[in-house]
Design an enzyme around this catalytic site. Structure first.
Site, PDB file in Angstrom:
ATOM      1  N   SER A 280       0.684  -1.087  -0.028  1.00 52.44           N
ATOM      2  CA  SER A 280      -0.030  -0.050  -0.107  1.00 52.44           C
ATOM      3  C   SER A 280       0.739   1.356   0.043  1.00 52.44           C
ATOM      4  O   SER A 280       1.854   1.510  -1.018  1.00 52.44           O
ATOM      5  CB  SER A 280      -0.819  -0.096   1.172  1.00 52.44           C
ATOM      6  OG  SER A 280      -1.860   0.924   1.170  1.00 52.44           O
TER       7      SER A 280
ATOM      8  N   HIS B 191      -2.344  -1.295  -4.408  1.00 54.61           N
ATOM      9  CA  HIS B 191      -3.986  -1.273  -4.492  1.00 54.61           C
ATOM     10  C   HIS B 191      -4.567  -0.026  -4.463  1.00 54.61           C
ATOM     11  O   HIS B 191      -3.668   1.118  -4.231  1.00 54.61           O
ATOM     12  CB  HIS B 191      -4.456  -2.342  -3.438  1.00 54.61           C
ATOM     13  CG  HIS B 191      -4.433  -1.789  -2.068  1.00 54.61           C
ATOM     14  ND1 HIS B 191      -4.939  -2.347  -0.766  1.00 54.61           N
ATOM     15  CD2 HIS B 191      -3.770  -0.744  -1.553  1.00 54.61           C
ATOM     16  CE1 HIS B 191      -4.485  -1.921   0.404  1.00 54.61           C
ATOM     17  NE2 HIS B 191      -3.788  -0.660  -0.228  1.00 54.61           N
TER      18      HIS B 191
END
Length: 203
Positions: free
Chosen positions: A103, A128
């Site tokens: 992330s 993501h």
């Protein structure tokens, strides 16, 4: 620095002209221009990293900083404060993932100086779209939804800039959690090299 979740932090004792001096291990490594991000990206951890980056720039603006990342990600705004500081300061910031960079951690890994972004062989990288949830009046939910979409677009632009992938590819590949091996992260452009021994790091 309570980096290790309340575990005891090792101390290093050095001999000086005035006798012995003790450092916690992270302070000692800071003298070698090594900065760690371990665990969640939040305001507290981001403030520590930003302060260390600014300190090392003031110490020597022409010498590289080595930024080691083992993080599952966390707050986007906190992570962006680290990202902006990395781009703002004069020294090159060399990044390395050990363990995981997921992330926001993956964004920071990719944001290292070109040619100086590394992964250890068994590390994992995950990109993501930003996560979010909000309760409240319909108008407030709409405001927060638009903010999440803005953040998603901005993060995709940053990943595209540093990876060399086009924005459409990034948007597609971040639609769901996208886990990568060190080799895949190198192919994708998130890191420049995979290191197995320190000797393989170019000067």
């Amino acid at each position: 620095m309570d980096i290790m979740n309340n575990l005891p932090i090792p101390m290093v004792v050095e001999q000086t002209g005035r006798g012995e001096r003790a450092f916690d291990i992270y302070s000692r490594l800071l003298k070698e221009r090594v900065v760690f991000l371990v665990g969640e990206v939040n305001d507290a951890s981001a403030n520590l990293v930003v302060a260390q980056l600014l300190f090392l720039e003031a110490e020597n603006p022409d010498q590289d900083i080595h930024f080691y990342i083992n993080s599952p990600g966390g707050s986007v705004t906190a992570g962006m404060s680290i990202y902006d500081t990395m781009q703002f300061i004069k020294p090159d910031v060399s990044t390395m993932v050990l363990g995981q960079a997921a992330s926001m951690g993956a964004v920071l890994l990719a944001a290292g100086a070109a040619g100086k972004r590394y992964a250890l062989p068994n590390s994992r990288v995950m990109i993501h779209q930003p996560l979010g949830g909000f309760r409240g009046q319909a108008s407030d939910i709409d405001i927060h939804a638009r903010e999440i979409l803005f953040i998603r677009e901005r993060l995709n632009q940053i990943l595209a800039k540093h990876s060399g992938q086009d924005l459409e590819t990034i948007s597609r590949d971040t639609e769901r959690d996208n886990f990568m091996s060190a080799e895949r992260a190198q192919e994708y452009g998130l890191v420049d090299a995979i290191l197995t021994h320190r000797e393989s790091v170019s000067a």
